[in-house]
Scaffold this motif. Sequence first.
Motif, PDB file in Angstrom:
ATOM      1  N   ASN A  55       0.829  -1.208   0.000  1.00  0.00           N
ATOM      2  CA  ASN A  55       0.000   0.000   0.000  1.00  0.00           C
ATOM      3  C   ASN A  55       0.863   1.257   0.000  1.00  0.00           C
ATOM      4  OD1 ASN A  55      -2.346  -1.535   0.045  1.00  0.00           O
ATOM      5  ND2 ASN A  55      -2.420  -1.606   2.296  1.00  0.00           N
ATOM      6  N   TYR A  56       1.913   1.201   0.802  1.00  0.00           N
ATOM      7  CA  TYR A  56       2.810   2.360   0.855  1.00  0.00           C
ATOM      8  C   TYR A  56       3.502   2.578  -0.492  1.00  0.00           C
ATOM      9  CZ  TYR A  56       6.807   5.246   2.132  1.00  0.00           C
ATOM     10  OH  TYR A  56       7.752   6.241   2.185  1.00  0.00           O
ATOM     11  N   TYR A  57       3.921   1.477  -1.118  1.00  0.00           N
ATOM     12  CA  TYR A  57       4.600   1.584  -2.406  1.00  0.00           C
ATOM     13  C   TYR A  57       3.669   2.190  -3.456  1.00  0.00           C
ATOM     14  CZ  TYR A  57       6.048   0.149  -7.029  1.00  0.00           C
ATOM     15  OH  TYR A  57       6.370   0.156  -8.351  1.00  0.00           O
ATOM     16  N   GLN A  58       2.406   1.682  -3.481  1.00  0.00           N
ATOM     17  CA  GLN A  58       1.474   2.203  -4.483  1.00  0.00           C
ATOM     18  C   GLN A  58       1.225   3.702  -4.281  1.00  0.00           C
ATOM     19  OE1 GLN A  58      -1.959  -0.356  -4.093  1.00  0.00           O
ATOM     20  NE2 GLN A  58      -1.159  -1.853  -5.570  1.00  0.00           N
ATOM     21  N   ASP A  59       1.077   4.099  -3.002  1.00  0.00           N
ATOM     22  CA  ASP A  59       0.836   5.509  -2.720  1.00  0.00           C
ATOM     23  C   ASP A  59       2.045   6.362  -3.101  1.00  0.00           C
ATOM     24  OD1 ASP A  59      -0.874   7.580  -1.587  1.00  0.00           O
ATOM     25  OD2 ASP A  59       0.657   7.727  -0.024  1.00  0.00           O
ATOM     26  N   GLU A  60       3.248   5.909  -2.729  1.00  0.00           N
ATOM     27  CA  GLU A  60       4.461   6.671  -3.057  1.00  0.00           C
ATOM     28  C   GLU A  60       4.708   6.669  -4.560  1.00  0.00           C
ATOM     29  OE1 GLU A  60       4.868   8.199   0.353  1.00  0.00           O
ATOM     30  OE2 GLU A  60       6.483   8.519  -1.088  1.00  0.00           O
ATOM     31  N   MET A  61       4.424   5.524  -5.209  1.00  0.00           N
ATOM     32  CA  MET A  61       4.589   5.454  -6.656  1.00  0.00           C
ATOM     33  C   MET A  61       3.639   6.410  -7.352  1.00  0.00           C
ATOM     34  SD  MET A  61       6.295   4.055  -9.069  1.00  0.00           S
ATOM     35  CE  MET A  61       6.173   3.868 -10.845  1.00  0.00           C
ATOM     36  N   GLY A  62       2.400   6.499  -6.825  1.00  0.00           N
ATOM     37  CA  GLY A  62       1.443   7.429  -7.412  1.00  0.00           C
ATOM     38  C   GLY A  62       1.890   8.872  -7.246  1.00  0.00           C
ATOM     39  N   LYS A  63       2.383   9.208  -6.040  1.00  0.00           N
ATOM     40  CA  LYS A  63       2.863  10.568  -5.811  1.00  0.00           C
ATOM     41  C   LYS A  63       4.052  10.891  -6.718  1.00  0.00           C
ATOM     42  CE  LYS A  63       1.417  10.747  -0.959  1.00  0.00           C
ATOM     43  NZ  LYS A  63       1.874  10.835   0.443  1.00  0.00           N
ATOM     44  N   PHE A  64       4.985   9.915  -6.804  1.00  0.00           N
ATOM     45  CA  PHE A  64       6.155  10.142  -7.668  1.00  0.00           C
ATOM     46  C   PHE A  64       5.744  10.306  -9.124  1.00  0.00           C
ATOM     47  CE2 PHE A  64      10.391   9.903  -9.193  1.00  0.00           C
ATOM     48  CZ  PHE A  64      10.351   9.117 -10.329  1.00  0.00           C
ATOM     49  N   ALA A  65       4.810   9.452  -9.559  1.00  0.00           N
ATOM     50  CA  ALA A  65       4.360   9.531 -10.947  1.00  0.00           C
ATOM     51  C   ALA A  65       3.673  10.864 -11.215  1.00  0.00           C
ATOM     52  CB  ALA A  65       3.412   8.372 -11.260  1.00  0.00           C
ATOM     53  N   ASN A  66       2.863  11.345 -10.244  1.00  0.00           N
ATOM     54  CA  ASN A  66       2.197  12.633 -10.425  1.00  0.00           C
ATOM     55  C   ASN A  66       3.202  13.779 -10.472  1.00  0.00           C
ATOM     56  OD1 ASN A  66      -0.404  11.707 -10.631  1.00  0.00           O
ATOM     57  ND2 ASN A  66      -0.870  11.877  -8.453  1.00  0.00           N
ATOM     58  N   ASP A  67       4.213  13.712  -9.591  1.00  0.00           N
ATOM     59  CA  ASP A  67       5.251  14.759  -9.605  1.00  0.00           C
ATOM     60  C   ASP A  67       5.985  14.768 -10.942  1.00  0.00           C
ATOM     61  OD1 ASP A  67       4.564  15.476  -7.063  1.00  0.00           O
ATOM     62  OD2 ASP A  67       6.175  14.308  -6.099  1.00  0.00           O
ATOM     63  N   SER A  68       6.326  13.562 -11.423  1.00  0.00           N
ATOM     64  CA  SER A  68       7.029  13.483 -12.710  1.00  0.00           C
ATOM     65  C   SER A  68       6.144  13.973 -13.846  1.00  0.00           C
ATOM     66  CB  SER A  68       7.474  12.042 -12.973  1.00  0.00           C
ATOM     67  OG  SER A  68       8.335  11.599 -11.972  1.00  0.00           O
TER      68      SER A  68
ATOM     69  N   ILE B 179      -2.728  -2.037 -12.860  1.00  0.00           N
ATOM     70  CA  ILE B 179      -2.117  -1.037 -13.744  1.00  0.00           C
ATOM     71  C   ILE B 179      -2.470   0.340 -13.195  1.00  0.00           C
ATOM     72  CG2 ILE B 179      -2.035  -0.062 -16.061  1.00  0.00           C
ATOM     73  CD1 ILE B 179      -2.689  -2.799 -17.170  1.00  0.00           C
ATOM     74  N   MET B 180      -1.437   1.151 -12.981  1.00  0.00           N
ATOM     75  CA  MET B 180      -1.634   2.487 -12.444  1.00  0.00           C
ATOM     76  C   MET B 180      -1.668   3.498 -13.580  1.00  0.00           C
ATOM     77  SD  MET B 180       0.784   4.634  -9.797  1.00  0.00           S
ATOM     78  CE  MET B 180       0.389   3.570  -8.430  1.00  0.00           C
ATOM     79  N   TYR B 181      -2.671   4.373 -13.564  1.00  0.00           N
ATOM     80  CA  TYR B 181      -2.789   5.449 -14.548  1.00  0.00           C
ATOM     81  C   TYR B 181      -2.679   6.779 -13.790  1.00  0.00           C
ATOM     82  CZ  TYR B 181      -4.769   1.787 -17.521  1.00  0.00           C
ATOM     83  OH  TYR B 181      -4.968   0.646 -18.235  1.00  0.00           O
ATOM     84  N   SER B 182      -1.546   7.444 -13.926  1.00  0.00           N
ATOM     85  CA  SER B 182      -1.394   8.762 -13.319  1.00  0.00           C
ATOM     86  C   SER B 182      -1.760   9.818 -14.368  1.00  0.00           C
ATOM     87  CB  SER B 182       0.050   8.983 -12.850  1.00  0.00           C
ATOM     88  OG  SER B 182       0.956   8.801 -13.914  1.00  0.00           O
ATOM     89  N   TYR B 183      -2.387  10.922 -13.890  1.00  0.00           N
ATOM     90  CA  TYR B 183      -2.851  11.938 -14.847  1.00  0.00           C
ATOM     91  C   TYR B 183      -2.623  13.330 -14.279  1.00  0.00           C
ATOM     92  CZ  TYR B 183      -6.941  12.489 -11.808  1.00  0.00           C
ATOM     93  OH  TYR B 183      -7.750  12.747 -10.741  1.00  0.00           O
ATOM     94  N   SER B 184      -2.534  14.308 -15.182  1.00  0.00           N
ATOM     95  CA  SER B 184      -2.424  15.728 -14.817  1.00  0.00           C
ATOM     96  C   SER B 184      -3.122  16.537 -15.906  1.00  0.00           C
ATOM     97  CB  SER B 184      -0.951  16.154 -14.700  1.00  0.00           C
ATOM     98  OG  SER B 184      -0.840  17.509 -14.314  1.00  0.00           O
ATOM     99  N   LYS B 185      -4.075  17.417 -15.492  1.00  0.00           N
ATOM    100  CA  LYS B 185      -4.893  18.156 -16.442  1.00  0.00           C
ATOM    101  C   LYS B 185      -4.284  19.522 -16.715  1.00  0.00           C
ATOM    102  CE  LYS B 185      -9.138  15.794 -14.997  1.00  0.00           C
ATOM    103  NZ  LYS B 185     -10.519  15.935 -14.493  1.00  0.00           N
ATOM    104  N   ASP B 186      -4.338  19.918 -17.997  1.00  0.00           N
ATOM    105  CA  ASP B 186      -3.827  21.218 -18.436  1.00  0.00           C
ATOM    106  C   ASP B 186      -5.029  22.094 -18.792  1.00  0.00           C
ATOM    107  OD1 ASP B 186      -1.798  22.342 -21.281  1.00  0.00           O
ATOM    108  OD2 ASP B 186      -2.570  23.385 -19.504  1.00  0.00           O
TER     109      ASP B 186
END
Length: 783
Positions: free
Chosen positions: A51-64, A286-293
Amino acid sequence: MKNTKQWILNKISKINIKNIPFMVELYIVIFLVLAIPLVATTYIGTSVLINYYQDEMGKFANDSLSALKKNSELVLDNYETGIIKLTKSEYIYNIKNSTSYDKLRSSMSNSKEAMDVLDLLEDYAYSDPMIQSIYIYIEGADYAITTNYGIVPLDECRDKGIVEEFQKSSSSKLTRWEPRKIPTSQNTKDAMGYNNQVLSYVYQLNSLTTSARGTVVLNINEDRFHKLVNSSEFDKSSELLIMDQGGVVVSHENSENFMDNIKAAPSIQLILGREEQSGYVILENIMYSYSKDAKNDWIYICKHDNKLLMEKIYSTRNSNAFINLIIMVIAVLVFTILTRRISRPLNKLIQNVKNKEGMELDNSRNEWYLLEEAFRQITTQEEQLKAVVKSSESGIKKQYLTEVLKGNYESTYNGIDPTVFPYDNFVVIILAFDQKEEFISRYTSEQRYYFRALLLSKGEQMTVDNGVIQGVIFENKTIALIVNMKSFDCSMTPMNLKKQLREIQNEMLKVTDNSFSVGMGGCHHGLEGITKSLLEAQEALERKIVIGRKSIIIWNSGMEESGSYYYPYQSERHIMNYMSSNNPERVADEIRSLIADIRSRRDISASNIYQIFNQLVGTTMRYLVETHSNINEIFGDMNHIYRKMAALDTLEEMEKFILNLYEKIFSYLEKNQTDETNHINRIISYIRENYKSDINFEEMSEKIGISYSYARKIMKEATNTSLIDYLNKFRIEESKNLIRQTNKAFSEIAVSVGYNNVQSFTRYFKKFEGITPSEYKEKKDNQ
């Protein structure tokens, strides 16, 4: 020290192994108490970790992804800014009224103005490989200017639909980036590697940038845009895409997906249904990270496949749990057996070691560490003692050799083996690295010391029949080798040593770029002969200036100073004469001739050669001083020149150095002569512009930027007249023109050419013309 080590070994050998009663039962209980919690915590910890990995991976992916979005926005903003700057050009303004393609072709000026705009667009497009094309369309015109088609009528422009489309579109749409496929004749890439998939930006010309009206279209290659944006933020297992709010793909690494509508995909529906501007969703591992413009209504999405990673985590968790149990069982059993067998005698041994003098142990560490530390300290103390003894012996020996080389034969050193020189015949060899200044600048002091020590070591390893070789780093960082022999063969011994020295020269060139040269003295008897041979070796080494670098020079009686001194006075006079006549080619020829003459004199000493060039440089400096040349401007510090000359190894280097010296001199003289001509022209111009008034020559010199004395000197050299005579001559010439061309009175003419009264005017007129002004006028009237 050996007794201490033996004492510890004896203590270990006396350790008695005894059985331990009931200890195994105690450790079984401990095992059961620890094993169950260990397995439980392993499984719970793994779940928490996932759970911690998924949360940190999501945060890292969003930052990237946010960083990637900002990079993308910055790239697009730069293009928008570039287009706005482009529209401010006067070239676009110039064609605002050119709306007819036929008139454009028939008018040379209109064609040039249109070509200027095309050049402007091409310069901007070709400056960035991501730009595929730029169009500009002037409102009401029947042609378009494009970077890929040139200046063409609208009906011949293959991509004319973009112009018509944006003419009909609302103004709000004209400021957005849109994915588009440019119409092409074939579905392949062009010569520049571009395909027909682009992102288009349209800018409507307005009064903020230009009075022209129309539209500018910028097309950037979508494939290159995607590679630039996705160049470093994600690994190869991730997949990046950009889509708009309607689900249309704006950019994708797979060109076949460009402009596809993927809104129906489950993951896309989850993302579109979220109000957060950034985040992530997980669907089937499968994780889908997103950021809206918000600016372009785009959504940046990155797909990360975690399925394999999750499987590996679960597999590792199970394996670790089983391995931990096995290790615990083994560890408890081993610990039970070993603890009972060695704990009591080992503790007693450690206590004895702690009480031993000279030991510095950390009592907070375990027994094995204390025992290891005790042995390490004993070994270190032995090595230090050996090193001190060896260094002391070596230092005393090197000091003894240095004193003997200096001639202090009576010096005594305790500890020196009396058989260090077992024989009565001595030859001294001096080794010195070539190009001393380059050697110093190229290597650090530590590196230079290493090379000298290595050279000394190789020199001492040379062999000689019935003899020994001792060496030391001597004065001026040279290597001095003392060869002590039972007998000396005048022909074979030097040749044998020379052969070995040549091999060392080649070996040293493998570790350093600097070669070294050798001077070998003659053979002499007794300790007194060492100094004699040293002087001969140094004298032989000085001959390197004639023979060249990497030389091995064996002293012979012909090298002794003859007492005669040679100096090429005739060459010096020639060089000074050629300098006076400003002939650098003849100076260079004379210097080369002098070098050849010196090289032909085999009996000339090195000190004589250095004296020749020192005196020649000194004579040249005196000449420059006498001709009022600024020596500091040419050379800077003169002492630096003499130091450089003293460090030169060969005549070739000396020739190059002296030629370069005179090149600097002639370059300065040529520049100075040009400056002098400019100063003379400025003086003459000043006099001719101000002759009607009283001229203060000191103020004139200050305005020109030179001294008054220098102004007088160069004026005299250039015109053979003084400043005041030149001024009066010019005034008289002007007065003659007035006498011939006007009927003015002489008093009026005198004032108009700069004289305060007619008497001064008459005096100077008669001085330069030989007659009075009235006689001159009468003479001209009668002609």
